[in-house]
Design a protein around this motif. Structure first.
Motif, PDB file in Angstrom:
ATOM      1  N   ALA A   1      -1.926   3.803   9.563  1.00  0.00           N
ATOM      2  CA  ALA A   1      -1.695   4.662  10.735  1.00  0.00           C
ATOM      3  C   ALA A   1      -0.970   3.891  11.830  1.00  0.00           C
ATOM      4  CB  ALA A   1      -3.014   5.218  11.248  1.00  0.00           C
TER       5      ALA A   1
ATOM      6  N   ALA B   1       2.515   3.569  10.716  1.00  0.00           N
ATOM      7  CA  ALA B   1       3.189   4.865  10.847  1.00  0.00           C
ATOM      8  C   ALA B   1       3.552   5.142  12.293  1.00  0.00           C
ATOM      9  CB  ALA B   1       2.283   5.984  10.315  1.00  0.00           C
TER      10      ALA B   1
ATOM     11  N   ILE C   1      -5.810  11.034  12.953  1.00  0.00           N
ATOM     12  CA  ILE C   1      -5.286  12.142  12.157  1.00  0.00           C
ATOM     13  C   ILE C   1      -6.032  13.418  12.524  1.00  0.00           C
ATOM     14  CG2 ILE C   1      -5.052  13.054   9.823  1.00  0.00           C
ATOM     15  CD1 ILE C   1      -4.701  10.236   8.829  1.00  0.00           C
TER      16      ILE C   1
ATOM     17  N   GLN D   1       2.174  13.551  11.527  1.00  0.00           N
ATOM     18  CA  GLN D   1       2.476  12.741  10.353  1.00  0.00           C
ATOM     19  C   GLN D   1       3.433  13.462   9.402  1.00  0.00           C
ATOM     20  OE1 GLN D   1      -0.853  11.069   8.336  1.00  0.00           O
ATOM     21  NE2 GLN D   1      -1.376   9.683  10.024  1.00  0.00           N
TER      22      GLN D   1
ATOM     23  N   ILE E   1       1.177   8.953   3.440  1.00  0.00           N
ATOM     24  CA  ILE E   1       0.816  10.136   4.244  1.00  0.00           C
ATOM     25  C   ILE E   1       0.633  11.350   3.335  1.00  0.00           C
ATOM     26  CG2 ILE E   1       1.707  11.761   5.965  1.00  0.00           C
ATOM     27  CD1 ILE E   1       3.017   9.393   7.376  1.00  0.00           C
TER      28      ILE E   1
END
Length: 897
Positions: free
Chosen positions: A652, A655, A732, A778, A857
């Motif tokens: 994460a 990302a 998330i 995402q 993802i």
């Protein structure tokens, strides 16, 4: 005179030719020795024949000549007045009488015949003229650009001209013998009957009225009708109606009425009131909207003091000064605030021009506009500009523009100065900026800039380092593209600088984390291969009575567990009391239990996790004897889950860094998306001022401009919101999504990038796709990454159009599927297997984590990312995600198993 000469000439010809004919007849009689009577008869015939020419005088003269000739030839003694034969004398007298009377009668008959012929010719000419005139008047009646109707007392159409029938969509024959009321609206027919009755009651008096008529196709026209009654040939009254089409006139009148109504409402709609002020008399005029703006009763007699009473205390001095300028006859234009009785504040813009009246007095005519909404929009615009500056500072991304001719920065955002370690408020020279660039990177930067100026097309990317005074080093990723002038040469370079130091650090941390993860996975895999379940039994008091040898031999459990209940073996009783309360409640009622997980220690004192399931057993009498069950060491699984959570956290973080990096690459697109509404706001504001600055302000157009300003400000704010969402770092958030909405939001941030690379985007989105469960940010990151990869793959393509295709659909398993197809260089067969692995890249400046993060993802969403083989050039990446299934509620009690 001409007729007399014509008659004289005709008589002369009659006498001459008649005399010659008589001479010929006389000579012929002498030659043939004819008798006197026969010769006289022949001469009489000649005279009578020539008398038909029409002249009695000439015939009389011929008669006298004939008598003389006959007397001379046949009675020579005639001239001596001696006639021996009385019979000859009688013949001569009879001849003279017969010729005279005959000539007279024939001449008279000839004259009457000529008169009759002339009369007949005149009658024929009159009839022809009458037919021509009738034809002409008939044509005038038929085609006169006016409608003519002739109706009887009952209103039956007796006659109608062609023009009138055509105007109503009929032929004349279709209207004949029909009621004239048919061509009127049913609601107006009684009025028509009344008008016709008025005409019949006062014959000869004209009457005029306006009314609507109905065409054959149902459409309506306006006509002005002039009618007059008259008596027909049989003394029956007829009504002649002449109609003039005044539809356009009526439309003009209605349009004028609407225009006046619109003008009356325009001030209210545009919040602009008008006013007049005669300086000499002090007389003040306010429109209705002006009273509404200042919130005074329209019955109030306005004065300049009323304006001062409503003026905000901080603006009163300025308003007094403006009024004083008005007393001096100076035009004025200013803005001020009003403090209303309810405590609210209004912003007013007043504009007035001085004119001279006929008496020489100074009179002002002006307008006062409530610009409170515009002021609020202006404040919102300033906030949007602040959001843009915050977005750049948040993403550590600065924008700049390099002037190639002057060789200096035409624009540089404040964040660029911060990246180089300078205060944004202080002037910075180009040499100072270059001094902060790492010496090894400065030549490369100059080479890339020179290539961008020479090649003119596409984006140019390069990385360099900044050495700060405190010794820290920043890694910067720069993206630029050329702006061409009218002559085709490069005039500017526009680009972004983005701080990717965190990305480089994250890459190192990720490498270390992945290495540790592999080691941990191998260790836990070894544990899983050697571990197995063990059996146990407890007595009626729930104390352990039996353990399988495997648990003791392997050292999984600590020694001395026999005789202890499970809640004394566990180490998490105090941490999770509710779990153990429920477990003991199940044991008390002797129900089976399944998958109870608790923490304990092994023989070495290390914490382990145990999952156990049990079932009560009874003797033949039904007495409770205890529980039997199976347990397993799930420490490996728990540790793996913990490691996976750590890995997901690291993924994460990476990302997020990648998203911030992508935002930096898209800075030009984001800046363009924001600059477009900002430029539109400026243009519309200028246009609004232009509309209001007219001699007669166009308030409607100004209001539209203000509304456009509001819309563009909202559009700019929405762009900033999307950028802040992508730049934000958070957990998330799995929510129900429409994949098409996610695609469209991602495309909005990529539009400028597509234009810069001359890539045409085509979408084929299925309209009715089921809902998926996912994290919007995402999934947008995955789409943006795949599209950017497709754009880069087509960077060198020049022999075919650069086209990118995004498709959404359902696959054969009912999942939602999305694919991104480019027509670039494609993927080599050897690279196809490794392209999704971490740190594998085919780019010279790539990190090799983009597709790996995308795969992580998608897999975290329960989907699968893959590469589709295709024959034509390019590559297709696609992923499929499961759809959301609503839970089905079932009745009954679930089994503990």
């Amino acid at each position: 005179m001409f007729n007399q000469l014509t008659t004289l000439g005709r008589s002369a010809r009659q006498f001459v030719f008649g005399g010659i004919t008589l001479a010929v007849v006389t000579l012929a009689s002498l030659h043939t020795h004819s008798s006197f009577a026969a010769t006289a008869f022949a001469c009489l015939v000649v005279i009578l024949l020539f008398s038909q020419i029409g002249s009695f005088i000439a015939s009389l003269a011929l008669s006298i000549v004939s008598v003389a000739a006959l007397a001379y030839v046949f009675t020579p003694s005639m001239f001596g007045l001696r006639i021996d034969d009385h019979q000859d004398l009688l013949v001569l007298v009879a001849f003279l009488a017969a010729s005279t009377v005959g000539a007279y009668l024939i001449g008279k008959a000839h004259d009457e015949m000529e008169a009759a012929r002339e009369a007949a010719a005149k009658v024929r000419r009159g009839a022809s003229d009458l037919r021509d005139r009738e034809k002409m008047w008939r044509a005038i009646f038929e085609h006169n650009p006016a409608m003519y109707f002739m109706v009887d007392e009952a209103g039956t159409v007796l006659n109608v001209n062609t023009f009138g029938a055509t105007q109503l969509g009929y032929t004349p024959s279709e209207l004949l013998d029909l009621s004239v009321l048919k061509v009127f609206l049913e609601a107006d027919r009684e009025v028509v009957r009344k008008r016709i009755g008025e005409c019949l009651s006062d014959i000869g008096q004209s009457r005029t009225w306006d009314i609507q008529k109905v065409r054959k196709d149902g459409s309506v026209l306006w006509a002005r009708e002039s009618a007059k009654a008259m008596l027909g040939p049989d003394d029956k009254p007829l009504v002649l109606i002449a109609c003039e089409d005044i539809t356009e006139q009526k439309r003009t009148e209605l349009a004028l009425q609407r225009s006046e109504a619109h003008l009356a409402q325009a001030q209210e709609l545009s919040r602009t009131g008008s006013f007049g002020w005669n300086v000499a008399t002090g007389e003040v005029f306010w429109s209705k909207e002006t009273f509404r703006i200042f919130q005074y009763d329209p019955e109030t007699k306005p004065t300049p003091q009323h304006v001062l009473d409503r003026t905000h205390p901080k603006d009163k001095a300025e308003v007094r000064e403006t009024i004083d300028r008005g007393f001096r006859g100076e035009d004025f234009e200013h803005e001020y605030r009003l403090l209303m009785p309810d405590g609210s504040i209004k912003h007013i813009r007043a504009l007035a021009r001085a004119t001279r009246t006929a008496s020489g007095d100074i009179e002002f005519v002006g307008a006062a506009t409530d610009i409170t909404a515009a002021k609020q929009t202006e404040q919102q615009l300033r906030r949007s500009e602040g959001y843009l500056a915050d977005a750049q500072q948040l993403s550590h991304m600065g924008t700049w523009c390099w002037d190639c001719h002057r060789r200096c920065f035409a624009y540089r955002s404040a964040e660029v100065s911060r990246l180089f370690g300078f205060d944004p408020d202080e002037p910075i020279s180009l040499e100072a900026l270059r001094s902060r660039i790492h010496p090894d990177d400065l030549p490369l930067q100059q080479v890339v800039q020179r290539q961008a100026i020479e090649q003119k097309t596409g984006n140019f990317e390069y990385d360099f380092r900044i050495c700060l005074p405190d010794g820290k080093v920043r890694h910067i990723h720069a993206v630029a593209h050329a702006v061409l002038g009218s002559d085709g040469s490069t005039v500017e370079l526009i680009g972004t600088h983005m701080d990717v130091t965190e990305q480089h650090a994250a890459r190192e941390r990720l490498e270390n984390t992945l290495a540790a993860l592999r080691e941990s996975e191998q260790r836990f895999r070894d544990y899983a291969e050697t571990a197995s379940d063990w059996l146990w039994e407890t007595g009626p008091d729930h104390a352990v009575t039996l353990l399988s040898e495997h648990a003791s031999a392997a050292g999984i459990l600590a020694a001395g567990l026999l005789g202890q209940p499970r809640w004394e073996i566990a180490c998490d009783v105090e941490e999770e009391p509710e779990k153990w309360r429920q477990h003991r409640a199940i044991l008390d009622v002797h129900l089976p239990f399944r998958d109870l997980i608790y923490r304990t220690v092994n023989r070495s004192g290390s914490a382990i996790y145990v999952r156990t399931s049990g079932k009560p057993f009874f003797d033949v009498s039904g007495n409770f004897l205890g529980y039997r069950g199976v347990s397993s060491d799930i420490t490996v699984n728990i540790r793996a889950d913990q490691a996976e959570q750590e890995l997901r956290k690291a993924q994460a973080d990476l990302a997020h860094v990648t998203r911030v990096t992508t935002l930096g690459e898209l800075t030009a697109s984001i800046a363009h998306e924001v600059n477009q509404p900002l430029a539109a706001i400026v243009s519309n504001a200028d246009a609004c001022l232009g509309w209001m600055a007219r001699e007669t302000p166009d308030v409607s157009a100004a209001r539209r401009s203000v509304q456009w300003i509001i819309d563009d400000a909202i559009r700019a704010s929405e762009v900033i919101r999307r950028v802040r969402t992508l730049a934000k770092k958070g957990d998330i958030e799995m929510v129900a999504l429409d994949i098409n909405d996610v695609i469209n939001e991602a495309i909005a941030l990529l539009t400028r990038e597509l234009v810069n690379h001359r890539v045409s985007l085509r979408t084929e989105l299925a309209p009715t796709l089921p809902t998926i469960l996912g994290d919007r940010v995402q999934l947008q990151q995955v789409i943006i990454n795949l599209v950017m990869n497709g754009i880069e793959a087509m960077h060198t393509v020049a022999d075919r159009p650069r086209e990118l295709l995004i498709q959404s659909s359902r696959d054969d398993r009912g999942r939602v599927q999305l694919s991104v197809t480019d027509c670039g260089v494609g993927i080599a067969e050897d690279d196809r297997v490794r392209i999704l692995d971490p740190f594998f890249t085919t780019k010279s400046t790539g990190l090799g984590m983009g597709l790996a993060i995308c795969r992580s993802i998608i897999e975290a969403h329960g989907g699968h990312l893959s590469i589709v083989r295709k024959k034509e050039p390019g590559a297709t990446f696609q992923f499929a995600l499961p759809v959301v299934h609503l839970p089905i509620r079932r009745s009954g009690t679930s089994s503990p198993y």
